[in-house]
Structures are given as C-alpha cells and as structure tokens.
Design an enzyme around this catalytic site. Sequence first.
Site, PDB file in Angstrom:
ATOM      1  N   ALA A 103       0.825  -1.208   0.000  1.00 13.31           N
ATOM      2  CA  ALA A 103       0.000   0.000   0.000  1.00 13.31           C
ATOM      3  C   ALA A 103       0.860   1.258   0.000  1.00 13.31           C
ATOM      4  O   ALA A 103       1.862   1.331   0.706  1.00 13.31           O
ATOM      5  CB  ALA A 103      -0.926   0.016   1.216  1.00 13.31           C
ATOM      6  N   CYS A 104       0.463   2.233  -0.809  1.00 12.35           N
ATOM      7  CA  CYS A 104       1.060   3.564  -0.758  1.00 12.35           C
ATOM      8  C   CYS A 104      -0.069   4.578  -0.815  1.00 12.35           C
ATOM      9  O   CYS A 104      -1.250   4.217  -0.831  1.00 12.35           O
ATOM     10  CB  CYS A 104       2.067   3.773  -1.884  1.00 12.35           C
ATOM     11  SG  CYS A 104       1.347   3.940  -3.533  1.00 12.35           S
ATOM     12  N   ASP A 105       0.265   5.839  -0.861  1.00 13.18           N
ATOM     13  CA  ASP A 105      -0.758   6.876  -0.767  1.00 13.18           C
ATOM     14  C   ASP A 105      -1.775   6.772  -1.897  1.00 13.18           C
ATOM     15  O   ASP A 105      -2.974   6.765  -1.671  1.00 13.18           O
ATOM     16  CB  ASP A 105      -0.092   8.253  -0.781  1.00 13.18           C
ATOM     17  CG  ASP A 105      -1.096   9.372  -0.585  1.00 13.18           C
ATOM     18  OD1 ASP A 105      -1.798   9.348   0.438  1.00 13.18           O
ATOM     19  OD2 ASP A 105      -1.178  10.248  -1.454  1.00 13.18           O
ATOM     20  N   VAL A 112      -3.559   3.242   0.372  1.00 13.10           N
ATOM     21  CA  VAL A 112      -3.528   2.899   1.795  1.00 13.10           C
ATOM     22  C   VAL A 112      -4.881   3.148   2.459  1.00 13.10           C
ATOM     23  O   VAL A 112      -5.194   2.542   3.482  1.00 13.10           O
ATOM     24  CB  VAL A 112      -2.420   3.700   2.511  1.00 13.10           C
ATOM     25  CG1 VAL A 112      -2.782   5.174   2.593  1.00 13.10           C
ATOM     26  CG2 VAL A 112      -2.134   3.138   3.888  1.00 13.10           C
TER      27      VAL A 112
END
Length: 467
Positions: free
Chosen positions: A380-382, A414
């Site tokens: 997960a990232c932004d 995220v």
Amino acid sequence: MKEKVQTFGRFLSGMVMPNIGAFIAWGLIAALFIETGWMPNDQFAQMVDPMSHVMLPLLIAYTGGKVVAGDRGGVIGVIATMGAIVASADPMFLGAMVIGPLSAWIIKKFDQMMDGHIPAGFEMLVNNFSIGIIGFVLSLLAMVGITPLVNTLTAMLSAGVTVLVEHSLLPLTSIFIEPAKVLFLNNALNHGIFSPLGIQQVEQAGKSIFFLLESNPGPGLGVLLAYCLAGKGSAKSSAPGAVIIHFFGGIHEIYFPYILMNPFLLLAVIAGGATGVLTFSLLDVGLTSAASPGSILALTMMAERHCYIGLYVGVLLSAAVSFAVALPLLKFMGKDTSLEEAQSKKDAMKRKAKGIADTAGAALAGTDAGNGKVNKIAFACDAGMGSSAMGATVLKKKIAAAGLKGIEVIHTPVSSIPADVQIVVTHQELGERAAHSNPNAELVLITNFLAAPEYETLVEELKKRNL
C-alpha cells in the site's frame, strides 16, 4: 493530526488520480492542436474547452461521489455539479471537488433514513426518483449558491498567486511543498490543489507553471546523487537504482526515506525546489497538463512546445542546487547510521509510541499472531499507483524465486486496503492509516522501497506458513 491531514489530502487527490489518463489526453490535445500548439488545428482544438469545462469536472464529481456513496453517490454528484458548470465561465474543478462528495453524502443520509421504510415493490421507484428529485434541487442550489462561493475562492487564490508571481515570491512555495511531499502529501498537493489552478491558467495562457511546482524531479534527484557519493551502507548502494526509478520512472516516493533518515536534507530539497521554480518563472516554462508520474519523460510530453530548453535547465539547476546542499550535509552533519539502522530505530519507536507495528513483528517472527496460511498480500502507498506498484513487483519476484505459489500480491491505496488482505506492506509513515484501513491485517512497515530487509524476512516467514 498528521494522519488526518494525510487522509484529507488523499481524499482530494483521490478524486483526480483515477482520472489522470483523461487529464493527460486533454493535455495532449491542447499541446498539439491549440493555436500555439505543435500542429494547430481549429477542428480538433474544439475539443479542448468542452473537455476542461464539462468532461473533467464531471469525472471528478463522479469519482468523489462514488467514494462517499457508491454508484448512487457518483450519479447525484454529476447531476449537482452540472449546475455549477453551467453557471460558471471557468472550469469548475474546485466546485466538483466540493459538490460531488457533498451531494453523495446527502443521498447517503437519505438512503439511511429510508432504510426499512420503503414498501415492498416500491424500491426501484423510490431509489430512482430520490436521485432525480434531490439531484434536481442540488443542481439548482449549486448554480445560485455554491458556484459564487467557489468563484470567489478561486479569485482569491488567483489574486494571491498573482501577487507571488509579480513579486517573484513563487519560489517560496517550496518551503511548504517539499516538507509536505516527504509526509506523503505529494499527490494531494499536485492533484488536489495545483492541478485545478493549473488547468484554469492553461485556459488563459496555454500552459501553467503550477504543474511543475510539485512534479519537478530535480530536488529529489540531487539528494539521491549525493547519497551515491556520500551515503553509507545500503543507503549508498541502493541510491543509484533509486535515481533511475525516481528520475525516469517518476516515483518520487522512492527518495522520501532518504530524507526521513536525515531530516537536515529538507534544506536541500527546499533549496532545489525554489531554484527550479525561480528558473521556470524567469524562463516562462509551463506544462499543458498534469505530469503523472513526475518523470522527466512525462514532463517532456506535457511541456508546451517553446519550453523544452527552459524545462531541462530548471530541472538540472534544481538538481544541482539540491546536490550541492545535500553533499556537505551528508559528509559533515550526517550521523553514522545506515538505512537499516535508521529503519530499525524508527520501527521500534513506532511500536512503543502507537503499538501498530506489533503485528508486523509477529508476522515477521512467526509468533502465534501469524500462524495461518497466507494467500493475499497488499503493498500500500498513498495513491496505490507508484511506489506500491513497484513494491508489489519486487515482492512477486522474491516470492516466485522462493518457490511459493498461490500467494496473490496486489498494490492498493492505503486508504482502501481490501478486507481479504492478510498482510499489508507499507512505508512506516503510512502505518497508522493502514492500520485503520484494514485493522485485521498484519502490518509490515518498511523505509526503503528497493532494498528493504523486511522483504527477505517476510519471504522466509511465508515459507514457514505456506510450505
């Protein structure tokens, strides 16, 4: 507070990011066919205004409404936003960001109020007419109420920007932009704030510097090059690969950990960013649409045709200044800390301060908290499109090399981690948001997207649990 700011920024950028392909298509059409474009064509140029005034705001409104209340929220967001579009001579991007989610929230509350009170057989009638009637009312309110407010806000922002430009103060925005980027607010800045302002400027001038304020890869490039020469341990060894991914791949998140492990380097990226903005201003450089990802290749494609030399000069000068400031900071003020040591120290602080990394430790150590077979992992990232996609690729290769089968590895924002994910890998700055997004998943917090030691540890743990 930081989590709340990140969440709000993510919500703003989340209305634009899924539609970034449409923004790029609009930018290419503008770059090619408007009067000052590469191939001026009056017939094809007719698409530019309708796309910016109607198509793009409606896409934003639908996306924002859908996030709040599903398809019904998206539909009523479009209906209400159409009122604002008709009432305004300017592209109503900010209005769409307000009206879309607000309309969806209203229909969501109406649905909750009517739940259990609709006679059997009348569900479709109520559902369809509720959107029609409420949407009709909201579109009128948007025309006479929200549009004037948004136009006033836009005029104030434009006046403020004009003052900054006229007094050559626009480079000072880097004081806020560069630290905000390192806190993973880069997408919120670029797509939630600068893109709407930039598109309005394109309508008037055919290009906009706003698209370059956050997306310039020069400041991050300078820091990474400094690490190539003066870094230590894996920070130095991983920096050359990070340079390629950052500069040509456009994934700016790759250099954030290098700043976080030595916060003094914020001075370097601020100086580099300000230099780039000043250069772009003096040389009248602008893009025709948002460059996403922030790659030198994407910037080149979106650049107005007379701006190529100025664009490259600005990027190179910003990288040079960032490098010049970062190098002595690394040599004389940097601590004797490797990237792994910095990551371990910050992980320990996270566990002690918030407790959210305990499950990560369990997942990696093979304790009772993580004994079940794993079949789905999320990185997960932004935005769920840049560093998470890269991290998912790295994990897939390591899992395949270990002979593990039946494990799905996905990348995701995220803020919307699927409920069936068992293990979430994310940057430690996003750990708290990941824990809230999927509280049942085990967290693995990292600081280096390319060479995180947790990758190997996780693969070894997966062998124990899946083989």
